[in-house]
Design a protein around this motif. Structure first.
Motif, PDB file in Angstrom:
ATOM      1  N   MET A 190      15.502 -67.625  41.350  1.00 39.52           N
ATOM      2  CA  MET A 190      16.081 -66.314  41.643  1.00 39.52           C
ATOM      3  C   MET A 190      14.966 -65.284  41.807  1.00 39.52           C
ATOM      4  O   MET A 190      14.036 -65.235  41.015  1.00 39.52           O
ATOM      5  N   VAL A 191      15.063 -64.480  42.836  1.00 36.25           N
ATOM      6  CA  VAL A 191      14.075 -63.437  43.101  1.00 36.25           C
ATOM      7  C   VAL A 191      14.354 -62.252  42.188  1.00 36.25           C
ATOM      8  O   VAL A 191      15.481 -61.776  42.109  1.00 36.25           O
ATOM      9  N   ARG A 192      13.313 -61.774  41.502  1.00 36.77           N
ATOM     10  CA  ARG A 192      13.485 -60.632  40.597  1.00 36.77           C
ATOM     11  C   ARG A 192      12.963 -59.335  41.183  1.00 36.77           C
ATOM     12  O   ARG A 192      13.501 -58.275  40.926  1.00 36.77           O
ATOM     13  N   LYS A 193      11.868 -59.416  41.921  1.00 39.06           N
ATOM     14  CA  LYS A 193      11.273 -58.212  42.483  1.00 39.06           C
ATOM     15  C   LYS A 193      10.920 -58.451  43.939  1.00 39.06           C
ATOM     16  O   LYS A 193      10.498 -59.531  44.310  1.00 39.06           O
ATOM     17  N   VAL A 194      11.099 -57.417  44.759  1.00 40.47           N
ATOM     18  CA  VAL A 194      10.793 -57.482  46.185  1.00 40.47           C
ATOM     19  C   VAL A 194       9.918 -56.282  46.528  1.00 40.47           C
ATOM     20  O   VAL A 194      10.200 -55.168  46.105  1.00 40.47           O
ATOM     21  N   VAL A 195       8.853 -56.525  47.292  1.00 45.91           N
ATOM     22  CA  VAL A 195       8.013 -55.446  47.814  1.00 45.91           C
ATOM     23  C   VAL A 195       8.126 -55.474  49.324  1.00 45.91           C
ATOM     24  O   VAL A 195       7.899 -56.509  49.945  1.00 45.91           O
ATOM     25  N   ILE A 196       8.480 -54.343  49.907  1.00 47.24           N
ATOM     26  CA  ILE A 196       8.567 -54.213  51.353  1.00 47.24           C
ATOM     27  C   ILE A 196       7.354 -53.397  51.789  1.00 47.24           C
ATOM     28  O   ILE A 196       7.218 -52.233  51.403  1.00 47.24           O
ATOM     29  N   ALA A 197       6.464 -54.037  52.543  1.00 45.51           N
ATOM     30  CA  ALA A 197       5.257 -53.369  53.032  1.00 45.51           C
ATOM     31  C   ALA A 197       5.535 -52.863  54.433  1.00 45.51           C
ATOM     32  O   ALA A 197       5.781 -53.645  55.341  1.00 45.51           O
ATOM     33  N   GLY A 198       5.516 -51.580  54.589  1.00 44.16           N
ATOM     34  CA  GLY A 198       5.820 -50.978  55.880  1.00 44.16           C
ATOM     35  C   GLY A 198       7.164 -50.300  55.810  1.00 44.16           C
ATOM     36  O   GLY A 198       8.165 -50.920  55.480  1.00 44.16           O
ATOM     37  N   GLY A 199       7.159 -49.043  56.059  1.00 48.10           N
ATOM     38  CA  GLY A 199       8.396 -48.279  55.925  1.00 48.10           C
ATOM     39  C   GLY A 199       9.055 -48.042  57.257  1.00 48.10           C
ATOM     40  O   GLY A 199       9.478 -48.973  57.916  1.00 48.10           O
ATOM     41  N   GLY A 200       9.104 -46.805  57.631  1.00 44.55           N
ATOM     42  CA  GLY A 200       9.850 -46.460  58.828  1.00 44.55           C
ATOM     43  C   GLY A 200      11.336 -46.624  58.544  1.00 44.55           C
ATOM     44  O   GLY A 200      11.760 -46.856  57.415  1.00 44.55           O
ATOM     45  N   THR A 201      12.104 -46.516  59.566  1.00 47.43           N
ATOM     46  CA  THR A 201      13.550 -46.581  59.402  1.00 47.43           C
ATOM     47  C   THR A 201      14.001 -47.957  58.934  1.00 47.43           C
ATOM     48  O   THR A 201      14.797 -48.079  58.016  1.00 47.43           O
ATOM     49  N   SER A 202      13.492 -49.016  59.552  1.00 45.68           N
ATOM     50  CA  SER A 202      13.945 -50.359  59.183  1.00 45.68           C
ATOM     51  C   SER A 202      13.522 -50.730  57.768  1.00 45.68           C
ATOM     52  O   SER A 202      14.282 -51.373  57.036  1.00 45.68           O
ATOM     53  N   GLY A 203      12.333 -50.339  57.349  1.00 41.54           N
ATOM     54  CA  GLY A 203      11.889 -50.620  55.984  1.00 41.54           C
ATOM     55  C   GLY A 203      12.736 -49.900  54.951  1.00 41.54           C
ATOM     56  O   GLY A 203      13.121 -50.462  53.927  1.00 41.54           O
ATOM     57  N   ARG A 204      13.055 -48.640  55.226  1.00 41.27           N
ATOM     58  CA  ARG A 204      13.884 -47.866  54.303  1.00 41.27           C
ATOM     59  C   ARG A 204      15.313 -48.405  54.232  1.00 41.27           C
ATOM     60  O   ARG A 204      15.910 -48.478  53.163  1.00 41.27           O
ATOM     61  N   MET A 205      15.852 -48.792  55.391  1.00 41.27           N
ATOM     62  CA  MET A 205      17.203 -49.340  55.404  1.00 41.27           C
ATOM     63  C   MET A 205      17.260 -50.680  54.660  1.00 41.27           C
ATOM     64  O   MET A 205      18.204 -50.944  53.911  1.00 41.27           O
ATOM     65  N   THR A 206      16.248 -51.510  54.853  1.00 43.80           N
ATOM     66  CA  THR A 206      16.198 -52.802  54.170  1.00 43.80           C
ATOM     67  C   THR A 206      16.066 -52.614  52.672  1.00 43.80           C
ATOM     68  O   THR A 206      16.758 -53.271  51.884  1.00 43.80           O
ATOM     69  N   ALA A 207      15.186 -51.723  52.244  1.00 40.31           N
ATOM     70  CA  ALA A 207      15.007 -51.466  50.819  1.00 40.31           C
ATOM     71  C   ALA A 207      16.301 -50.945  50.198  1.00 40.31           C
ATOM     72  O   ALA A 207      16.693 -51.359  49.104  1.00 40.31           O
ATOM     73  N   SER A 208      16.969 -50.050  50.894  1.00 41.82           N
ATOM     74  CA  SER A 208      18.229 -49.497  50.396  1.00 41.82           C
ATOM     75  C   SER A 208      19.288 -50.587  50.267  1.00 41.82           C
ATOM     76  O   SER A 208      19.978 -50.693  49.257  1.00 41.82           O
ATOM     77  N   TYR A 209      19.404 -51.417  51.306  1.00 41.22           N
ATOM     78  CA  TYR A 209      20.396 -52.497  51.273  1.00 41.22           C
ATOM     79  C   TYR A 209      20.120 -53.457  50.120  1.00 41.22           C
ATOM     80  O   TYR A 209      21.034 -53.816  49.374  1.00 41.22           O
TER      81      TYR A 209
END
Length: 53
Positions: free
Chosen positions: A1-20
């Protein structure tokens, strides 16, 4: 099971993915978004520098 996720690179798609992922996992502390301040999101107004009149 994944406990932590880091999204490198923001912009609209990064923010939407992090929010989801944060909402879907129910754990907002498990998602980290790393982005630059120099790239605005879609919908943000970027004004060109004023030129002397």
């Amino acid at each position: 099971m994944v406990r932590k996720v880091v999204i490198a690179g923001g912009g609209t798609s990064g923010r939407m993915t992090a929010s989801y992922l944060a909402v879907a996992s129910g754990d907002r502390d498990g998602v980290t978004l790393v982005e630059t301040r120099h790239v605005p999101a879609v919908g943000h107004l970027v004004h060109p520098p004023s030129s002397p009149s």
